[in-house]
Design a protein around this motif. Structure first.
Motif, PDB file in Angstrom:
ATOM      1  N   LEU A 209      -2.376  -1.866 -10.385  1.00  0.00           N
ATOM      2  CA  LEU A 209      -2.063  -1.532  -8.995  1.00  0.00           C
ATOM      3  C   LEU A 209      -1.371  -2.692  -8.275  1.00  0.00           C
ATOM      4  N   GLU A 210      -1.847  -3.894  -8.517  1.00  0.00           N
ATOM      5  CA  GLU A 210      -1.212  -5.063  -7.895  1.00  0.00           C
ATOM      6  C   GLU A 210       0.217  -5.233  -8.396  1.00  0.00           C
ATOM      7  N   HIS A 211       0.416  -4.973  -9.674  1.00  0.00           N
ATOM      8  CA  HIS A 211       1.774  -5.062 -10.235  1.00  0.00           C
ATOM      9  C   HIS A 211       2.691  -4.057  -9.548  1.00  0.00           C
ATOM     10  N   GLU A 212       2.202  -2.818  -9.365  1.00  0.00           N
ATOM     11  CA  GLU A 212       3.020  -1.800  -8.716  1.00  0.00           C
ATOM     12  C   GLU A 212       3.265  -2.153  -7.249  1.00  0.00           C
ATOM     13  N   ALA A 213       2.243  -2.686  -6.587  1.00  0.00           N
ATOM     14  CA  ALA A 213       2.407  -3.057  -5.175  1.00  0.00           C
ATOM     15  C   ALA A 213       3.448  -4.153  -5.008  1.00  0.00           C
ATOM     16  N   SER A 214       3.538  -5.048  -5.997  1.00  0.00           N
ATOM     17  CA  SER A 214       4.501  -6.154  -5.907  1.00  0.00           C
ATOM     18  C   SER A 214       5.938  -5.672  -5.965  1.00  0.00           C
ATOM     19  N   HIS A 215       6.157  -4.419  -6.394  1.00  0.00           N
ATOM     20  CA  HIS A 215       7.516  -3.878  -6.482  1.00  0.00           C
ATOM     21  C   HIS A 215       7.839  -2.929  -5.329  1.00  0.00           C
ATOM     22  N   GLU A 216       6.930  -2.824  -4.371  1.00  0.00           N
ATOM     23  CA  GLU A 216       7.215  -2.010  -3.186  1.00  0.00           C
ATOM     24  C   GLU A 216       8.179  -2.759  -2.268  1.00  0.00           C
ATOM     25  N   GLU A 217       8.749  -2.038  -1.290  1.00  0.00           N
ATOM     26  CA  GLU A 217       9.691  -2.655  -0.358  1.00  0.00           C
ATOM     27  C   GLU A 217       9.022  -3.781   0.430  1.00  0.00           C
ATOM     28  N   ASP A 218       7.752  -3.580   0.798  1.00  0.00           N
ATOM     29  CA  ASP A 218       6.993  -4.610   1.515  1.00  0.00           C
ATOM     30  C   ASP A 218       5.740  -4.911   0.694  1.00  0.00           C
ATOM     31  N   PRO A 219       5.843  -5.812  -0.292  1.00  0.00           N
ATOM     32  CA  PRO A 219       4.720  -6.073  -1.196  1.00  0.00           C
ATOM     33  C   PRO A 219       3.441  -6.489  -0.480  1.00  0.00           C
ATOM     34  N   GLU A 220       3.563  -7.332   0.554  1.00  0.00           N
ATOM     35  CA  GLU A 220       2.371  -7.809   1.239  1.00  0.00           C
ATOM     36  C   GLU A 220       1.642  -6.673   1.943  1.00  0.00           C
ATOM     37  N   ALA A 221       2.395  -5.787   2.571  1.00  0.00           N
ATOM     38  CA  ALA A 221       1.773  -4.643   3.246  1.00  0.00           C
ATOM     39  C   ALA A 221       1.124  -3.711   2.228  1.00  0.00           C
ATOM     40  N   ALA A 222       1.800  -3.533   1.083  1.00  0.00           N
ATOM     41  CA  ALA A 222       1.257  -2.658   0.040  1.00  0.00           C
ATOM     42  C   ALA A 222      -0.052  -3.215  -0.505  1.00  0.00           C
ATOM     43  N   LYS A 223      -0.099  -4.530  -0.709  1.00  0.00           N
ATOM     44  CA  LYS A 223      -1.326  -5.144  -1.236  1.00  0.00           C
ATOM     45  C   LYS A 223      -2.447  -5.093  -0.204  1.00  0.00           C
ATOM     46  N   LYS A 224      -2.094  -5.252   1.070  1.00  0.00           N
ATOM     47  CA  LYS A 224      -3.111  -5.182   2.119  1.00  0.00           C
ATOM     48  C   LYS A 224      -3.713  -3.786   2.177  1.00  0.00           C
ATOM     49  N   GLU A 225      -2.855  -2.771   2.058  1.00  0.00           N
ATOM     50  CA  GLU A 225      -3.337  -1.396   2.052  1.00  0.00           C
ATOM     51  C   GLU A 225      -4.203  -1.133   0.826  1.00  0.00           C
ATOM     52  N   LEU A 226      -3.814  -1.743  -0.284  1.00  0.00           N
ATOM     53  CA  LEU A 226      -4.569  -1.590  -1.522  1.00  0.00           C
ATOM     54  C   LEU A 226      -5.990  -2.119  -1.363  1.00  0.00           C
ATOM     55  N   GLU A 227      -6.124  -3.232  -0.665  1.00  0.00           N
ATOM     56  CA  GLU A 227      -7.449  -3.835  -0.472  1.00  0.00           C
ATOM     57  C   GLU A 227      -8.398  -2.879   0.247  1.00  0.00           C
ATOM     58  N   ASN A 228      -7.857  -2.041   1.111  1.00  0.00           N
ATOM     59  CA  ASN A 228      -8.700  -1.097   1.839  1.00  0.00           C
ATOM     60  C   ASN A 228      -9.359  -0.083   0.915  1.00  0.00           C
ATOM     61  N   ASP A 229      -8.760   0.121  -0.255  1.00  0.00           N
ATOM     62  CA  ASP A 229      -9.274   1.125  -1.188  1.00  0.00           C
ATOM     63  C   ASP A 229      -9.984   0.496  -2.386  1.00  0.00           C
ATOM     64  N   ARG A 230     -10.290  -0.795  -2.306  1.00  0.00           N
ATOM     65  CA  ARG A 230     -10.900  -1.487  -3.447  1.00  0.00           C
ATOM     66  C   ARG A 230     -12.190  -0.792  -3.898  1.00  0.00           C
ATOM     67  N   ASP A 231     -13.050  -0.415  -2.966  1.00  0.00           N
ATOM     68  CA  ASP A 231     -14.326   0.200  -3.328  1.00  0.00           C
ATOM     69  C   ASP A 231     -14.118   1.549  -4.008  1.00  0.00           C
ATOM     70  N   GLU A 232     -13.092   2.282  -3.566  1.00  0.00           N
ATOM     71  CA  GLU A 232     -12.812   3.574  -4.193  1.00  0.00           C
ATOM     72  C   GLU A 232     -12.410   3.382  -5.651  1.00  0.00           C
ATOM     73  N   TYR A 233     -11.576   2.395  -5.901  1.00  0.00           N
ATOM     74  CA  TYR A 233     -11.133   2.154  -7.273  1.00  0.00           C
ATOM     75  C   TYR A 233     -12.290   1.661  -8.146  1.00  0.00           C
ATOM     76  N   ARG A 234     -13.201   0.902  -7.560  1.00  0.00           N
ATOM     77  CA  ARG A 234     -14.361   0.465  -8.347  1.00  0.00           C
ATOM     78  C   ARG A 234     -15.239   1.667  -8.695  1.00  0.00           C
TER      79      ARG A 234
END
Length: 547
Positions: A319-344
């Protein structure tokens, strides 16, 4: 050897083993006798060197080998005696106060597999959504193929290049006014709009004409393959040699012959087979999700935390690899963090399902044959350079956990096929769009299922359905919070955990750890030679897992 259990809590176990100095010394004596016939020393006939001299010359190495062998045998004996089923490689550590000639105290920690209740496989019912590969779909695929086989012809010299045209150019790339290695080329042909080059390059050659010279400025991506260029601004001095336009590509017998086939009819049959394979993959993905939903609904048992963590880390890395290729990687990673518990929570569900499938397979005699395993190893070895392939093969053969991880996807597929045979299946013909919508609905439903376990309350976002262009995309993810790209990867947690790993051979004073496999071939080597070219995206792994 004395063994004392120091922890028995849930799935965690810990033991202290004491190996006496007498036992270690006995192993040294046995090793001295074994190597004595091969020892050569001036003044002694071959095989007649006294044992005390051999000990004096090689005693330290022999003692260390004896200790390592004793630890390995001790762990094997511990696992067998207590009938343990390790979930992962046991942690084996020699206490720091050990000195040669004294008793060795060993700390062993591990997690064991849970007692999985025998899953019921009676009464499984599934609906198989099928999509016919009709002629219109074949025609669409042929048009796409024709578009990939464009023949470009010289345009009038006065023509200004536009999207879809091909521009042939010489170029010199510079950073801070100095040409960099690999940044110079001649007669490079680029189709505008193809996305081949780094962002901004193709946009700036729109409107150029043959014979024109132009300097453009671009910025290399942060994750560019050539690290010395990553994130840097560069200029490219361009000399436009030609502008070409795409000629009409007719889909006829000649087109098929240019592809090495006999006729258009043969090409259509080939395309039909590929489309059917792709659609069958989507059908299987949907059926598999429904099957695993039924299994998951009826079983809830504790799973080893280490297995869950390993599964989560694999998901998170992708997921982090995919987020790094988004138009705004930092925003994508920040949004990803919100779903960390769901992925766990998803990782935990995957591990539980993997253990269920393993139990079903063992109860019903599902096996991966040695021939199938050999084929898997050879296929996996191809991702390494020629010099590392043999080392990889030896690594898998010597490491039970590595072999189990490699075998896991095929084993799981064979268990799923077994369950398909046992289930009552009804068929329903649908369109491709309906099948993809059904898969998307499963994605959203899976996100909702993960939320209670993750203690999440926010509403799931709607995911956009995507068409898959190749078989590897069939599984994009079989579980994911909605609106997230799913990790396409092999799940280590689904390994057939029938084998019990032995203690790792390591120097006695160090914590045992798995051996490292040889490094894979780099996909970025081309990028370092051609800095104008965009770094190739990471390949998506063939989707074999429920996720």
């Amino acid at each position: 050897m004395q063994t004392v259990e120091t922890l028995n809590e849930g799935l965690k176990r810990a033991y202290t083993m004491t190996i006496t100095a007498k036992d270690i010394d006995a192993k040294v004596d046995a090793e001295v006798k074994r190597v004595a016939p091969q020892v050569r020393m001036p003044g002694f006939r071959p095989g007649k060197v006294p044992a005390n001299l051999i000990r004096k010359m090689h005693g330290e190495a022999l003692s260390q080998d004896a200790l390592n062998n004793s630890i390995r045998e001790g762990v094997d004996s511990l696992i067998a005696e207590h009938k343990l089923r390790p979930a992962m490689q046991p942690s084996v550590e020699l206490k720091n106060d050990y000195e040669p000639g004294k008793d060795a105290e060993i700390a062993v920690e591990l997690e064991v597999l849970p007692d999985v209740p025998t899953p019921s496989i009676d009464g499984l019912t599934l609906e198989r959504l099928t999509v016919p590969a009709d002629e219109s779909v074949i025609d669409e695929q042929l048009e796409t193929l024709a578009g990939q086989q464009k023949q470009f012809e010289d345009a009038p010299k006065t023509r200004k290049a536009k999207e879809g045209d091909q521009v042939v150019m010489d170029f010199v790339g510079k950073v801070d006014g100095t040409a960099f290695d690999g940044g110079t080329g001649e007669d490079m042909a680029v189709e505008i709009g193809s996305g081949r080059l780094i962002p901004g390059f193709e946009d700036q050659i729109v409107g150029v004409k043959a014979g024109e010279e132009k300097t453009i400025t671009v910025t290399f991506p942060e994750d560019y393959g050539a690290k010395e260029l990553a994130g840097k601004e560069a200029t490219f001095d361009l000399t436009i040699k030609a502008v070409k336009v795409a000629g009409e590509t007719k889909v006829d017998d000649d087109f098929a012959k240019n592809l090495g086939l006999e006729s258009l009819e043969q090409l259509r049959e080939l395309m039909k087979g590929q489309v059917e394979q792709e659609l069958n993959g989507l059908t299987r993905t949907h059926m598999k999700r429904k099957l695993l939903d039924q299994l998951a609904a009826g079983h809830d048992f504790p799973v080893p935390p280490t297995m869950v963590e390993q599964e989560f880390q694999q998901i998170w890395h992708q997921l982090e690899h995919e987020a790094s290729h988004e138009e705004d990687p930092e925003a994508a990673k920040k949004e990803l963090e919100n779903d960390r518990d769901e992925y766990r929570a998803i990782a935990e569900r995957r591990v539980r399902l993997g253990l269920l499938l393993s139990e079903i397979g063992q109860e019903n005699g599902v096996e991966v044959t040695q021939q199938e395993m050999s084929r898997l190893i050879m296929q996996a070895a191809q991702q390494y350079g020629p010099e590392d392939r043999e080392r990889f093969i030896q690594y898998v053969q010597q490491e039970p956990m590595a072999a189990a991880q490699l075998r896991a996807p095929l084993y799981e597929d064979k268990v799923v096929d077994f369950l398909f045979e046992k289930a009552e299946i009804t068929d329903r013909e649908v369109t491709r769009e309906e099948l993809e919508a059904a898969i998307e609905a499963e994605d959203e439903a899976e996100a909702e299922k993960a939320k209670p376990a993750a203690k999440k309350k926010a509403p799931a976002k709607k995911a956009t359905a995507k068409k898959t262009d190749d078989k590897a995309d069939e599984a994009k993810s079989e579980e994911k919070p909605a609106a997230k790209k799913a990790p396409a990867k092999k799940a280590a947690a689904k390994a057939d955990t029938d084998e019990e790993p032995a203690a790792e051979k390591k120097a006695p004073a160090k914590k045992a750890a798995a051996k490292k496999a040889p490094a894979k071939k780099s996909d970025d080597s081309e990028g370092e030679k051609k800095p104008a070219a965009k770094k190739a995206p990471a390949k998506k792994a063939a989707a074999k897992k429920e996720g």
